[in-house]
Design an enzyme around this catalytic site. Structure first.
Site, PDB file in Angstrom:
ATOM      1  N   HIS A   1       0.869  -1.168   0.000  1.00  0.00           N
ATOM      2  CA  HIS A   1       0.000   0.000   0.000  1.00  0.00           C
ATOM      3  C   HIS A   1       0.908   1.220   0.000  1.00  0.00           C
ATOM      4  O   HIS A   1       1.697   1.409   0.911  1.00  0.00           O
ATOM      5  CB  HIS A   1      -0.903   0.010   1.236  1.00  0.00           C
ATOM      6  CG  HIS A   1      -1.851   1.169   1.245  1.00  0.00           C
ATOM      7  ND1 HIS A   1      -3.172   1.063   0.885  1.00  0.00           N
ATOM      8  CD2 HIS A   1      -1.663   2.476   1.551  1.00  0.00           C
ATOM      9  CE1 HIS A   1      -3.754   2.242   0.962  1.00  0.00           C
ATOM     10  NE2 HIS A   1      -2.862   3.118   1.377  1.00  0.00           N
ATOM     11  N   CYS A   2       0.843   1.996  -1.043  1.00  0.00           N
ATOM     12  CA  CYS A   2       1.769   3.122  -1.182  1.00  0.00           C
ATOM     13  C   CYS A   2       1.099   4.416  -0.720  1.00  0.00           C
ATOM     14  O   CYS A   2       0.145   4.875  -1.358  1.00  0.00           O
ATOM     15  CB  CYS A   2       2.195   3.253  -2.642  1.00  0.00           C
ATOM     16  SG  CYS A   2       3.447   4.514  -2.892  1.00  0.00           S
TER      17      CYS A   2
END
Lengths: 157, 373
Positions: B192-193
């Site tokens: 998850h950026c």
């Protein structure tokens, strides 16, 4: 098959949903979309094993075609990369084209093979490609006679 | 064995709701209900814009910061550095800069706004079916949570464990992971950026990769150009301080680019390695395939053992469709009740699953409806 018919039973809309069977994904070849071809026990009496296996194998082949990594896919990928993937906004991908073929195939199978046997296949895309959902329909008149004795059948009009 | 003849069921007839209105409901009270789109009832923690066309995580993270930094730095470059460089060097510089800038922004927006490969949650009937298949002989108290359920599959002669997701009620396909921030199972979950404000998964990994690669070229390019600009200005005995005084914006660009170029280049190098090995960040960090617990024979079963083929399959492979069908319509209650009221099923049924009445289940959807991409 069965000779006795209930002449008084209303046509078509008398079917009611009895059960749903789910064909799970087969991950033995990795993450490609593939479903188990084994006929579930609930459908044993409803449909021939070969017909069912043919349907699932054809679906598996369609999905393999959609996910095939080959010259065409590379070309599409490279073209998309060069255009900063904007081409996906205007062009239909190969996968989407194959999905349309699949939904036509399922509709055709339902009309020709499954509906006459009281079954209905749901397109896996509507279930997130997790399962092939097969709905089992019971004829209304048969659902009544399955629990009561067979006197109704003999006294039918 | 049933002693009756099955009559052909017309799929179209099954899908239509009962035309006769029930007498208990007066017609005056019936208002046409607005059909809801599926994104409005989506269970995960996502936000939708443009009527479901755009999807982002609920926490946008630092996406505005990322976008702001890129726009501001590039803007300053085009306004303050390009005129000087065009005059003294070549006019290709703003062209190259422009192309890189366009690539960076477009790939960033596509990474942020594309569905990463979210798996929709199981329908109630599916969940019940899976529950039936899992043996759970110990059923002591309601508070006892059964141990995590796993299923083993053999992929490429290697045993891979599939975990059961309690939230989504499915056995996760291989390489799928549940993102706690977005509360969704994502296929080929990478990470998850927060910089792009979205998960990176199967469907948007290629956009993400293009984003970081083009961004590293872009920052390196701006850094080089600004350095050249300042070097040219400070020639002739003027000195660096004089050059900075003449073009203060260049100082800001220099600082931003200097600090970002190392991290972005490092990230690009890392992801290039992942692409070549057909790995995800998640698998690399967990060491899923790198000989854990004495299993020396484990390797990545998904790798083609050929760098070129791995790269092509990850970056140029076919683009899978979005599975969550955000712009589709939720079937209304009328369609759910496809069984007319007078046809009540007998209470004694041996092996029939009672159909759930959830909004997305309970009726057989017509199989000939084309899926919404």
């Amino acid at each position: 098959m069965f000779v006795q018919t209930h002449c008084h039973s209303p046509p078509l809309q008398s079917a009611s949903l009895a059960n749903k069977v789910f064909i799970q994904r087969d991950y033995s070849e990795g993450t490609v979309c593939k479903f188990h071809t084994k006929l579930p026990s609930e459908l044993d009496s409803r449909i021939e094993k070969t017909l069912f296996e043919d349907t699932v194998k054809t679906l598996n082949n369609y999905y393999a075609e959609a996910e095939k990594i080959g010259g065409h896919a590379y070309l599409e990928g490279c073209l998309a990369c060069i255009t900063a993937y904007l081409i996906f906004l205007c062009m239909e991908t190969r996968y989407e084209k194959v999905l349309k073929k699949i939904s036509r195939y399922i509709q055709e199978q339902n009309e020709k093979i499954y509906a006459p046997r009281g079954l209905l296949i749901t397109d896996p895309i509507e279930r997130g490609m997790r399962v092939i959902e097969i709905s089992i329909y019971e004829d209304r008149s048969s659902s009544g006679s399955s629990t009561s004795s067979s006197t109704t059948s003999s006294s039918g009009r | 064995m049933k002693n009756c003849e099955y009559q052909q069921i017309d799929p179209k007839a099954l899908a239509t709701p009962s035309p006769a209105p029930t007498p208990s409901r007066p017609c005056l009270e019936k208002k046409p209900k607005r059909l809801k789109r599926k994104w409005e009832v989506f269970p995960g923690k996502n936000r939708f814009y443009c009527d479901g066309r755009i999807i982002v995580a609920r926490q946008s993270g630092v996406l505005p910061l990322t976008l702001g930094l890129i726009l501001v730095t590039s803007g300053l470059f085009f306004i303050f550095d390009c005129p000087f460089l065009v005059q003294h060097l070549t006019s290709c510089i703003p062209v190259i800069g422009g192309v890189l800038f366009v690539f960076v922004v477009i790939s960033l927006l596509q990474t942020s706004f594309t569905d990463p490969g979210i798996l929709p949650r199981a329908t109630p009937e599916e969940a019940a079916d899976i529950e039936k298949q899992i043996d759970n002989p110990i059923n002591s108290s309601s508070s006892y949570r059964p141990p995590p359920r796993t299923k083993e599959v053999v992929i490429n002669e290697q045993v891979v464990k599939l975990k059961y997701c309690f939230t989504c009620k499915i056995f996760r396909p291989p390489r799928t992971s549940h993102c706690s921030l977005c509360d969704n199972c994502v296929e080929r979950f990478d990470h998850h950026c927060p910089w792009v404000g979205n998960c990176v998964g199967k469907r948007n990994y290629r956009f993400f990769y293009m984003f970081i690669v083009s961004l590293s070229f872009h920052t390196a390019f701006i850094f080089g150009c600004v350095t050249t600009h300042l070097a040219l200005r400070s020639q002739g005995g003027n000195g660096l301080v004089f050059a900075l005084q003449q073009s203060p914006a260049s100082a800001l660009e220099l600082v931003v680019c200097f600090f970002s170029v190392w991290s972005i280049l490092g990230l690009s190098g890392f992801h290039t390695y992942l692409v070549a090995a057909n790995l995800t960040t998640n698998e690399d960090i967990k060491g899923s395939w790198s000989g854990k617990s004495g299993n020396e024979e484990s390797g990545n079963p998904f790798s083609y053992n050929n760098i070129f083929k791995n790269c092509c399959s990850v970056l140029c492979g076919p683009m899978p469709p979005s599975l969550i069908d955000r712009r589709g319509f939720v079937p209304t209650e009328d369609e759910v009740r496809a069984i007319p009221a007078e046809m009540e099923l007998p209470s004694i049924k041996t092996d029939i699953n009672m159909v759930g009445r959830g909004p997305t289940s309970g009726h057989a959807p017509p199989p000939f409806l084309p899926p919404n991409p």
